[in-house]
Design a protein around this motif. Structure first.
Motif, PDB file in Angstrom:
ATOM      1  N   MET A   1       0.839  -1.202   0.000  1.00 45.15           N
ATOM      2  CA  MET A   1       0.000   0.000   0.000  1.00 45.15           C
ATOM      3  C   MET A   1       0.873   1.251   0.000  1.00 45.15           C
ATOM      4  N   PRO A   2       0.301   2.381  -0.459  1.00 45.95           N
ATOM      5  CA  PRO A   2       1.100   3.600  -0.500  1.00 45.95           C
ATOM      6  C   PRO A   2       1.484   4.053   0.908  1.00 45.95           C
ATOM      7  N   ALA A   3       2.508   4.949   0.949  1.00 51.23           N
ATOM      8  CA  ALA A   3       2.907   5.526   2.239  1.00 51.23           C
ATOM      9  C   ALA A   3       1.712   6.276   2.808  1.00 51.23           C
ATOM     10  N   ARG A   4       1.672   6.384   4.135  1.00 51.20           N
ATOM     11  CA  ARG A   4       0.518   7.068   4.732  1.00 51.20           C
ATOM     12  C   ARG A   4       0.529   8.545   4.346  1.00 51.20           C
ATOM     13  N   LEU A   5      -0.673   9.076   4.207  1.00 54.52           N
ATOM     14  CA  LEU A   5      -0.823  10.468   3.774  1.00 54.52           C
ATOM     15  C   LEU A   5      -0.495  11.406   4.930  1.00 54.52           C
ATOM     16  N   LEU A  97     -22.912   2.670   5.629  1.00 55.99           N
ATOM     17  CA  LEU A  97     -22.079   2.384   4.465  1.00 55.99           C
ATOM     18  C   LEU A  97     -22.430   3.351   3.334  1.00 55.99           C
ATOM     19  N   SER A  98     -21.434   3.992   2.775  1.00 62.66           N
ATOM     20  CA  SER A  98     -21.693   4.886   1.643  1.00 62.66           C
ATOM     21  C   SER A  98     -20.464   4.869   0.753  1.00 62.66           C
ATOM     22  N   ASP A  99     -20.514   5.620  -0.349  1.00 55.78           N
ATOM     23  CA  ASP A  99     -19.388   5.610  -1.274  1.00 55.78           C
ATOM     24  C   ASP A  99     -18.136   6.201  -0.643  1.00 55.78           C
ATOM     25  N   MET A 100     -16.995   5.838  -1.209  1.00 56.48           N
ATOM     26  CA  MET A 100     -15.725   6.352  -0.677  1.00 56.48           C
ATOM     27  C   MET A 100     -15.592   7.832  -0.998  1.00 56.48           C
ATOM     28  N   PRO A 101     -14.978   8.604  -0.097  1.00 53.54           N
ATOM     29  CA  PRO A 101     -14.708  10.004  -0.444  1.00 53.54           C
ATOM     30  C   PRO A 101     -13.795  10.030  -1.687  1.00 53.54           C
ATOM     31  N   PRO A 102     -14.214  10.698  -2.775  1.00 53.09           N
ATOM     32  CA  PRO A 102     -13.371  10.713  -3.985  1.00 53.09           C
ATOM     33  C   PRO A 102     -11.955  11.232  -3.713  1.00 53.09           C
ATOM     34  N   ALA A 103     -11.826  12.219  -2.804  1.00 51.79           N
ATOM     35  CA  ALA A 103     -10.491  12.773  -2.517  1.00 51.79           C
ATOM     36  C   ALA A 103      -9.591  11.725  -1.862  1.00 51.79           C
ATOM     37  N   TYR A 104     -10.195  10.801  -1.103  1.00 53.03           N
ATOM     38  CA  TYR A 104      -9.419   9.717  -0.489  1.00 53.03           C
ATOM     39  C   TYR A 104      -8.882   8.774  -1.566  1.00 53.03           C
ATOM     40  N   VAL A 105      -9.788   8.395  -2.503  1.00 49.40           N
ATOM     41  CA  VAL A 105      -9.375   7.478  -3.580  1.00 49.40           C
ATOM     42  C   VAL A 105      -8.271   8.148  -4.409  1.00 49.40           C
ATOM     43  N   ARG A 106      -8.483   9.423  -4.719  1.00 50.71           N
ATOM     44  CA  ARG A 106      -7.500  10.156  -5.544  1.00 50.71           C
ATOM     45  C   ARG A 106      -6.147  10.216  -4.823  1.00 50.71           C
ATOM     46  N   ALA A 107      -6.161  10.603  -3.545  1.00 53.19           N
ATOM     47  CA  ALA A 107      -4.900  10.729  -2.800  1.00 53.19           C
ATOM     48  C   ALA A 107      -4.207   9.373  -2.704  1.00 53.19           C
ATOM     49  N   MET A 108      -4.983   8.318  -2.467  1.00 54.70           N
ATOM     50  CA  MET A 108      -4.385   6.985  -2.325  1.00 54.70           C
ATOM     51  C   MET A 108      -3.715   6.561  -3.629  1.00 54.70           C
ATOM     52  N   PHE A 109      -4.431   6.705  -4.756  1.00 59.24           N
ATOM     53  CA  PHE A 109      -3.863   6.220  -6.021  1.00 59.24           C
ATOM     54  C   PHE A 109      -2.816   7.165  -6.586  1.00 59.24           C
ATOM     55  N   GLN A 111      -0.597   8.524  -4.739  1.00 60.48           N
ATOM     56  CA  GLN A 111       0.601   8.067  -4.025  1.00 60.48           C
ATOM     57  C   GLN A 111       1.073   6.704  -4.530  1.00 60.48           C
ATOM     58  N   TYR A 112       0.109   5.893  -4.920  1.00 62.57           N
ATOM     59  CA  TYR A 112       0.359   4.501  -5.284  1.00 62.57           C
ATOM     60  C   TYR A 112       0.935   4.388  -6.701  1.00 62.57           C
ATOM     61  N   PRO A 180      -5.124  11.720 -11.109  1.00 57.78           N
ATOM     62  CA  PRO A 180      -4.298  12.296 -12.188  1.00 57.78           C
ATOM     63  C   PRO A 180      -2.980  11.545 -12.384  1.00 57.78           C
ATOM     64  N   ARG A 181      -2.364  11.068 -11.283  1.00 58.09           N
ATOM     65  CA  ARG A 181      -1.072  10.373 -11.412  1.00 58.09           C
ATOM     66  C   ARG A 181      -1.237   9.023 -12.129  1.00 58.09           C
ATOM     67  N   MET A 182      -2.354   8.347 -11.878  1.00 59.69           N
ATOM     68  CA  MET A 182      -2.603   7.072 -12.588  1.00 59.69           C
ATOM     69  C   MET A 182      -2.849   7.376 -14.065  1.00 59.69           C
ATOM     70  N   ILE A 183      -3.606   8.434 -14.333  1.00 64.14           N
ATOM     71  CA  ILE A 183      -3.908   8.817 -15.716  1.00 64.14           C
ATOM     72  C   ILE A 183      -2.613   9.169 -16.471  1.00 64.14           C
TER      73      ILE A 183
END
Ligand SMILES: C[S@@+](CC[C@H](N)C(=O)[O-])C[C@H]1O[C@@H](n2cnc3c(N)ncnc32)[C@H](O)[C@@H]1O
Length: 308
Positions: A1-5, A97-109, A111-112, A180-183
């Protein structure tokens, strides 16, 4: 997993205390680490990384209510919730239960991205794109149609592994991803005619009716709790006879769960119903695992649905 934010508090002393607290946490001195984090928070009350880490430490200490309070503060400090504190609250049963915060997914990927392919393909035996490819070929063969597609949309395209698997069968690929980094990595492959940094439902909303022959989502629906909006839009965007193919992680029961690994698992019945409710026709639903964890296959499903 990516480094912690880490999101700086903007206060040097508070950031230093956070660093010391992390050292103590890693050494196992959780009580002292929590104490230092509280000192950092006193200096910088809106310090999201400190609140989030405090929540994790309190969880480790078995202090559920205090952990919930810290995670709630982390969300207040960073309403975009780049740490994913809401997910921790969901796991603690303190939030629906709800959708993931988009900013969390973006920050995680974001970094990843640099190590994504090594980590996923080499370390976790990732095989999502190959499974989708086989399933789509079989679905096409079953209706005696060639497996060739003029325009395909790759939802959660990441670095472009699904487009690589389908490259010979698709004329033109459109990639959609929150990160953006994955893109950037996908762009380097040269496999995509178009790439868009956006959330997948938003990306589909911008596409015309009956404008795609194939829609893929390889290991991307594991970040989507409610499949209904994306399946509904996929149906609208597909041409009649067009296919939607995706992988999910699954579990033996009903409905959707958030796993400890912070990915959703969709029950088979739930996937079937979501496909039916969207007005799509299920072509295949197979028990197949797209990746390993702790050297064991993670239970998964590969779904292919057609627009009638
Ligand atoms: C595990 S990666 C898989 C990437 C690629 N499909 C593959 O097979 O290698 C998941 C990707 O989905 C993207 N993603 C997750 N949720 C998303 C959403 N709601 N909208 C758009 N992209 C999303 C992430 O940013 C990440 O790049």
């Amino acid at each position: 997993m990516p480094a912690r934010l880490f999101l700086s508090s903007g206060d040097l002393m508070a950031d230093r205390r956070f660093d010391f607290a992390r050292d103590l946490q890693l050494k196992g001195d959780l009580v002292a680490a929590a104490d230092l984090l509280l000192q950092a928070i006193e200096l910088a009350p809106g310090f999201a990384s400190a609140w989030f880490t405090l929540g994790q430490i309190r969880e480790q200490l078995g202090e559920r209510d205090a952990a919930i309070a810290a995670f709630r503060h982390a969300v207040i400090a960073d309403p975009d919730d780049r740490h994913g504190a809401k997910l921790r609250l969901m796991l603690l049963g303190a939030e629906q239960l709800s959708d993931m915060p988009p900013a969390y997914v973006r920050a995680m990927f974001d970094q990843y991205a640099p190590k994504f392919e090594t980590a996923l393909v080499d370390d976790l035996g990732y095989r999502g794109p190959a499974l989708l490819f086989k399933a789509v070929l079989s679905a096409r063969a079953a209706v005696h149609k060639p497996a060739f597609f003029k325009r395909a949309i790759d939802l959660g395209c990441g670095t472009g592994l699904a487009a690589a698997a389908f490259a010979k069968e698709v004329d033109e690929f459109i990639g959609i991803d929150l990160s953006p980094r994955m893109i950037e990595r996908a762009r380097v492959t040269g496999l995509y005619a178009e790439l868009e940094v956006t959330e997948m439902v938003q990306g589909l909303l911008g596409r015309g009716d009956a404008s795609a022959d194939l829609i893929l989502a390889a290991d991307a629906m594991v970040y989507v709790a409610d499949l209904a909006p994306v399946l509904t839009e996929a149906k609208r965007v597909l041409v009649p006879g067009g296919l939607l193919a995706f992988t999910v992680e699954t579990h033996g029961g009903e409905g959707v769960l958030l796993g400890e690994g912070l990915r959703y698992a969709h029950g088979a019945g739930h996937v079937r119903r979501a496909i039916e409710n969207a007005g799509l026709k299920l072509s295949r639903l197979e028990d197949l695992s797209a990746r390993n964890e702790d050297n064991a296959p993670v239970p998964g499903l590969v779904a292919v649905a057609a627009k009638p």
